[in-house]
Design an enzyme around this catalytic site. Sequence first.
Site, PDB file in Angstrom:
ATOM      1  N   GLU A  36       0.857  -1.192   0.000  1.00 37.96           N
ATOM      2  CA  GLU A  36       0.000   0.000   0.000  1.00 37.96           C
ATOM      3  C   GLU A  36       0.890   1.239   0.000  1.00 37.96           C
ATOM      4  OE1 GLU A  36      -3.349   1.063   0.076  1.00 37.96           O
ATOM      5  OE2 GLU A  36      -2.412   3.026   0.377  1.00 37.96           O
ATOM      6  N   CYS A  66     -13.397  -0.399  -9.320  1.00 31.31           N
ATOM      7  CA  CYS A  66     -14.474   0.585  -9.173  1.00 31.31           C
ATOM      8  C   CYS A  66     -14.557   1.444 -10.430  1.00 31.31           C
ATOM      9  CB  CYS A  66     -14.239   1.445  -7.941  1.00 31.31           C
ATOM     10  SG  CYS A  66     -12.654   2.294  -7.980  1.00 31.31           S
TER      11      CYS A  66
END
Length: 380
Positions: free
Chosen positions: A260, A335
């Site tokens: 991340e 998304c």
Amino acid sequence: MERCPYSKKCSGCQLQNLTYKEQLQLKQVKMIRLLGRFCHVKEIIGMETPFNYRNKSQYAFTYKNGRILSGIYQSTTQKVVEVKNCMLEDKCAEGIVQTVRKLLLKYKLKAYDLHTQKGFVRHVLVRKGFKSGEIMVVIVTADGEFLSKEDFTRDLTNIHKEITTVVWNVNPTDTPLFLGKNNTALYGKGYITDELCGLNFRISPNSFYQVNSLQAEVLYSIAKDCSRLTGNETVLDAYCGTGTIGLTMANKAKRIIGVELNCDATNDAKANAALNHIENATFYNEDAGEFMTKLAKKKETIDVVIADPPRAGCSKEFLKSLTALYPKRVVYISCNLETLERDLSILSKAGYNVRSIQPVDMFPYTNHIECVVRLERKSN
Ligand code: SAH
């Protein structure tokens, strides 16, 4: 039929005029049109009650005829549209935002005006743990001293006893609705904890957290099914945020490696592994593409890659190294259908078959679509 009196000005709910059933049909058709050539698109999973699902609310402040008002910031017009009782947001936000607005007046704190570049308080963010009920209020300001912050916080938490933490965030740049890097806890722990899929997660102000907790559980359980873990796999959770996806898979895998870019989210992920007594998960604070390239150079064995990138999709570098590592399975959570389509084309050419596409409606009343895709390596 319009359900919300602010819909035209706000434009947050693009599908306002459709019934929920029609919205799901529209999304299904769009999915098939864009992704149908890869594989059969399963029926979209909708919500039973598609309202007040957002656990995060962001309100900007502005002046109108000398009065401070709060509303939704619109990037297209750079205006703040006054909205009350938003039908998508958790009901806890409205009262808190109105109190913050009144306290700005009481303590003579000026709202920041993007046009004149004067003022102090830019916006307020309210986040609620769907299951835990914990509430975080983040007051985002421009550079400067937050005078009377103690009194302000005392008043706010006295009026709203449900608030569990208040954070002051400084954003020195004119990037509306963004948080700066600097957080100071004025009350409570400085983060909230919430429960998802039976685990507890700490979420700091700057960390990504799915806004629809109910549907996030659906999404994560599909991703887990798609991973087809037996207990022997090394899983790479790329773009892992606070570690939510990897940690919910840890009991079915040999090892979880998370990567991340956001430092706060990575720290949350590490804390979340400890919080849930998970010992087979390691998290790295790096760019996913660079990290993958290093793994590929070292010829590491990765069995399953979970990729849940932001709207821009996976970087070229990431995809190139992924295909060099050639894991047997990739679970892609997206998304953004446009970047998903682009990345699936690349992966299809590089030796993967798309085996399943499952859309999940994470954002009812808006035109956003989320889905989980399972890809399998062609040769074994
Ligand atoms: N899987 C997580 C987060 C998904 S959102 C969840 O379900 O909660 C996408 C995440 O990708 C964000 O946390 C963002 O900070 C991170 N990100 C964005 N660009 C990145 C990059 N280049 N490398 C690694 N992580 C990145």
